[in-house]
Design an enzyme around this catalytic site. Structure first.
Site, PDB file in Angstrom:
ATOM      1  N   ASP A   1      -1.132  -6.003  -0.240  1.00 41.23           N
ATOM      2  CA  ASP A   1      -1.333  -5.464   0.915  1.00 41.23           C
ATOM      3  C   ASP A   1      -2.865  -5.284   1.116  1.00 41.23           C
ATOM      4  OD1 ASP A   1       0.687  -5.082   2.904  1.00 41.23           O
ATOM      5  OD2 ASP A   1       1.127  -3.142   1.785  1.00 41.23           O
TER       6      ASP A   1
ATOM      7  N   GLU B   1       9.532  -4.281  10.109  1.00 39.01           N
ATOM      8  CA  GLU B   1       9.819  -3.159   9.707  1.00 39.01           C
ATOM      9  C   GLU B   1      10.341  -1.898  10.642  1.00 39.01           C
ATOM     10  OE1 GLU B   1       7.027  -0.961   7.004  1.00 39.01           O
ATOM     11  OE2 GLU B   1       8.433   0.913   6.851  1.00 39.01           O
TER      12      GLU B   1
ATOM     13  N   ASP C   1       0.855  -1.021  -0.043  1.00 35.10           N
ATOM     14  CA  ASP C   1      -0.055  -0.018   0.173  1.00 35.10           C
ATOM     15  C   ASP C   1       0.844   1.378   0.077  1.00 35.10           C
ATOM     16  OD1 ASP C   1       0.968  -0.262   2.660  1.00 35.10           O
ATOM     17  OD2 ASP C   1      -1.210   0.166   3.373  1.00 35.10           O
ATOM     18  N   SER C   2       2.311   1.132  -0.124  1.00 35.37           N
ATOM     19  CA  SER C   2       3.049   2.359  -0.422  1.00 35.37           C
ATOM     20  C   SER C   2       2.864   2.759  -1.627  1.00 35.37           C
ATOM     21  CB  SER C   2       4.675   1.875  -0.295  1.00 35.37           C
ATOM     22  OG  SER C   2       4.825   0.476  -1.167  1.00 35.37           O
TER      23      SER C   2
ATOM     24  N   LYS D   1      -1.277  -9.502   3.118  1.00 40.13           N
ATOM     25  CA  LYS D   1      -0.584  -8.891   4.123  1.00 40.13           C
ATOM     26  C   LYS D   1      -1.221  -7.891   4.882  1.00 40.13           C
ATOM     27  CE  LYS D   1       3.329  -5.941   3.992  1.00 40.13           C
ATOM     28  NZ  LYS D   1       2.955  -4.873   4.511  1.00 40.13           N
TER      29      LYS D   1
ATOM     30  N   GLU E   1      -1.004  -5.267   8.831  1.00 40.19           N
ATOM     31  CA  GLU E   1      -0.292  -4.589   9.684  1.00 40.19           C
ATOM     32  C   GLU E   1      -0.982  -4.955  10.943  1.00 40.19           C
ATOM     33  OE1 GLU E   1       0.270  -0.678   8.836  1.00 40.19           O
ATOM     34  OE2 GLU E   1       1.252  -0.887   6.890  1.00 40.19           O
TER      35      GLU E   1
HETATM   36  O1  KIV Z   1       3.594  -1.110   1.379  1.00 40.80           O
HETATM   37  C1  KIV Z   1       4.592  -1.540   1.492  1.00 40.80           C
HETATM   38  O2  KIV Z   1       5.430  -1.241   0.414  1.00 40.80           O
HETATM   39  C2  KIV Z   1       5.206  -2.333   2.679  1.00 40.80           C
HETATM   40  C3  KIV Z   1       6.763  -2.261   2.655  1.00 40.80           C
HETATM   41  C4  KIV Z   1       7.439  -1.248   3.275  1.00 40.80           C
HETATM   42  C5  KIV Z   1       7.171  -3.660   3.692  1.00 40.80           C
HETATM   43  O3  KIV Z   1       4.681  -2.529   3.487  1.00 40.80           O
END
Ligand code: KIV
Length: 257
Positions: free
Chosen positions: A75, A174, A36-37, A105, A107
């Site tokens: 994500d 992280e 989600d970056s 994934k 968090e």
């Molecule tokens: O969203 C992302 O790119 C991430 C990485 C920083 C692990 O979660």
């Protein structure tokens, strides 16, 4: 992939489009994360909070089309699982069904173990993400190293054990001090994939724009720059502008008779 602990270190990079995924896949990188970056590095948001499930699905479909061998993880964005176990399973299911990725994934530590357990029970592999969790940037007070001091280190280790017990096959760590990441790696059965977590995790992940020097902004300390793509692109764009202005482009070779 789900049982690679203790063998050779796992390489993972982010991708958000088909062409980049194809190149990463061709390089033999083990895993691709549609992070989600996306919000920061592709969509121009200040943080990841505005990213939606639809955004993730749109980009993840393109990444899956570009990957032949790499294991693709997508994500779950902010508020797609925090609200309830039901929302978590529904949104994880949508992401898997619509994108054909291999895992999702999310968090958070022990407080989200019930979401992880329910998603895994629905047949969807889960990667957990603890330490610096960017979706909680406002609660954490910024992008800072996590798990410093005995109490916080113990909490992070307990979180790692909780998400592993809930069924996560891997854990992204992280911005965690190296000795703590090493302890977590030694004490949990799940694979640890570090970003700013030092040398002893089971694998490493980076945002591809960071490692390519694609942007000219701030580069975190943990990033190793393998290229300076920003300069390469800037030079090429400037050269093109000049060529157009001077009628040096197109040349005969670029025209049709
Ligand atoms: O969203 C992302 O790119 C991430 C990485 C920083 C692990 O979660």
């Amino acid at each position: 992939m789900l049982s690679r602990k203790g063998s050779r270190p796992i390489s993972m990079l982010t991708a958000y489009d088909c062409n980049t995924a194809r190149t990463i896949d061709e390089a033999g990188i083990d895993m691709i994360l549609v992070g989600d970056s996306l919000g920061n590095v592709m969509l121009g948001y200040e943080n990841t909070l505005a990213v939606t499930v639809d955004d993730m699905i749109h980009h993840a479909k393109a990444v899956v089309r570009g990957s032949k061998e790499a294991f693709v993880v997508v994500d779950m964005p902010f508020m797609s699982y925090q609200t309830s176990v039901e929302d978590a399973v529904r949104n994880a299911g949508r992401i898997m069904k619509d994108t054909n990725c291999q895992a999702v994934k999310l968090e958070g530590g022990a407080e989200y173990a019930d979401r992880i357990r329910a998603i895994v029970e629905a047949g969807i592999p889960v990667v957990a993400h603890i330490g610096l969790t960017p979706q909680s940037v406002n609660a954490l007070g910024g992008y800072k190293v996590q798990g410093r001091g005995d109490e916080k280190a113990a909490k992070l280790l307990a979180d790692a054990k909780a998400v592993c017990d809930a069924g996560a096959f891997a854990i992204t760590l992280e911005c965690v001090p190296e000795p703590l990441a090493k302890t977590v790696t030694e004490q949990v059965a799940a694979l640890t994939i570090g970003i700013g977590a030092g040398r002893y995790t089971d694998g490493q992940v980076l945002v591809y724009q960071d490692m390519l020097g694609y942007t000219d902004g701030f580069t975190p300390k943990f990033v190793k720059k393998y290229a300076d793509l920003h300069s390469v692109m800037l030079d090429a764009f400037r050269q093109y502008k000049e060529d157009v202005a001077n009628r040096a482009f197109p040349e005969v070779g670029q025209t049709f008779k």
